[in-house]
Write an enzyme that holds these catalytic residues in place. Structure first.
Site, short mmCIF file in Angstrom:
data_model
loop_
_atom_site.label_atom_id
_atom_site.label_comp_id
_atom_site.label_asym_id
_atom_site.label_seq_id
_atom_site.Cartn_x
_atom_site.Cartn_y
_atom_site.Cartn_z
N LYS A 4 -20.97 6.28 -0.90
CA LYS A 4 -20.36 5.31 -2.01
C LYS A 4 -19.02 4.64 -1.33
O LYS A 4 -18.50 5.12 -0.63
CB LYS A 4 -20.12 5.92 -3.41
CG LYS A 4 -18.96 6.86 -3.35
CD LYS A 4 -18.88 7.78 -4.67
CE LYS A 4 -17.73 8.74 -4.85
NZ LYS A 4 -17.99 9.71 -5.94
N TYR A 34 12.25 -7.81 2.02
CA TYR A 34 12.49 -8.38 0.72
C TYR A 34 13.51 -7.37 0.12
O TYR A 34 13.32 -6.30 0.15
CB TYR A 34 11.10 -8.18 -0.04
CG TYR A 34 10.28 -9.48 0.41
CD1 TYR A 34 10.48 -10.70 0.35
CD2 TYR A 34 8.81 -9.17 0.94
CE1 TYR A 34 9.72 -11.65 0.59
CE2 TYR A 34 7.88 -10.14 1.19
CZ TYR A 34 8.44 -11.47 1.18
OH TYR A 34 7.46 -12.47 1.42
#
Ligand SMILES: *Cc1c(COP(=O)(O)O)cnc(C)c1O
Length: 349
Positions: free
Chosen positions: A35, A244
């Site tokens: 999956k 940042y």
């Protein structure tokens, strides 16, 4: 090239499947759970490698995932669907030859009406309360359903990553009670269940994460490596900040490498200022925030300027990185981004 380089060792995937297969008796079939694009590693390539290793039955989460897998595998191998048979799924289930694991009376009704005679399995809830029919629903319908020849009756363990958890025994008992006396193949174990021993194996096992080198299969061969190219090097003076929000400020003269890769590539922002990357075996701390496309790394202590740095490899696997990010290896793998250049290596025999 400035994209990260993701290398997936298909021989290691095959070796892990064989190793998990060898943990159950000859009569127990070992399937493969692929999956989420084979846990982010690429369902086509991985599916074919697993089929070549001997896997004949595969599981996906939803029918849509069956399309790429069927294309890779051809018509022979069985592809089962955990989510069962939902409205709108009928054509896919029919055309791709999928086997839905039916989870409710609604799904049973839909399946028998839309595709009479089409193979199906049953998923039972033994305590996880996520998918599957509960005892009260299943009991009265059991004989009726079994008369329609389900290919498999399965359930799923909630706590198999903790072998001593009492829930495991409880679910095992419940599964026995709910399936007692039925002549239908049964399945309870994913990777964790396989490692808990033969009581949990029944007729078919369903390993996923262990195939891809993840815990709880701690003896797994490593499958994934991720190298990010260095695009710039600079020297930062004490007092200057990096990235940042200035979350890292240099206390010493620091050589900073900027590598291509960021949270848009599935690298969690939560590892900002915490995780390390590697130059060969030397750890190099991540400085400041992980940004969308870039990460800044301390390489002051390296004797050479590296071409790339390693985020995942034998030095640090998905579970190690997950620990730093406060998640699990499953999430690290399934988040691996679409921007990486993917290489499928055939490493070990
Ligand atoms: C994902 C899943 C598996 C595989 O589990 P792993 O822990 O990855 O081995 C097996 N069965 C079900 C129902 C699943 O959802």
């Amino acid at each position: 090239m400035s994209t990260g380089r993701l290398t997936i060792d298909l021989d290691a995937v095959a070796a892990n499947w064989r190793a998990l297969d060898a943990k159950s008796d000859q009569g127990v079939q070992t399937s493969a759970v692929v999956k989420a694009d084979a846990y982010g590693l690429g369902v086509g390539k991985v599916g074919r490698a697993l089929a070549a290793a001997g896997a004949r039955r595969f599981f996906v989460a939803v029918p849509e995932e069956g399309a790429a897998l069927r294309e890779a595998l051809g018509p022979g191998p069985e592809i089962s669907v955990f989510a069962g048979h939902m409205p709108g799924d009928t054509d896919m289930i029919h055309d791709l030859g999928l086997v839905p694991m039916l989870n409710s009376v609604d799904q049973l009704t839909r399946h028998f009406e839309a595709l009479p005679g089409h193979p199906f399995g049953i998923q039972l809830d033994t305590g996880m309360n996520r998918l599957g029919m509960e005892a009260a629903e299943w009991g009265p319908l059991r004989e009726l359903i079994v008369a329609q020849n389900p290919r498999l009756i399965m359930s799923h363990l909630a706590c198999a990553d903790e072998p001593t958890h009492l829930m495991n025994r409880q679910q095992l008992e419940t599964f026995h009670e709910m399936t007692e006396g039925l002549d239908v193949p049964r399945s309870l174990a994913a990777t964790g269940g396989i490692l808990m021993g033969s009581d949990y194996h029944f007729d078919l096992t369903r390993p996923g994460i262990g195939l891809y080198g993840g815990l709880p299969f701690d003896a797994a061969a490593p499958v994934v490596s991720l190298d990010l190219p260095v695009v710039q090097i600079r020297d930062v003076a004490p007092g200057e900040s990096v990235g940042y929000s200035n979350t890292w400020v240099a206390e010493y003269q620091t050589r900073v490498a900027t590598v291509c890769g960021g949270y848009a590539d599935g690298i969690s922002r939560k590892i900002s200022n915490k995780a390390v990357m590697f130059h060969e075996d030397t750890p190099c701390p991540i400085l400041g925030r992980v940004s969308m496309d870039l990460i800044t790394v301390d390489v002051t202590h390296l004797r050479e300027i590296p071409k790339s740095l390693t985020l995942l490899g034998t030095q640090q696997n998905a579970d190690d990185l997950a620990d730093v990010a406060g998640t699990i290896g499953y999430e690290v793998l399934t988040q691996l981004g679409a921007r990486y250049a993917r290489y499928y290596a055939r490493g070990r025999g």
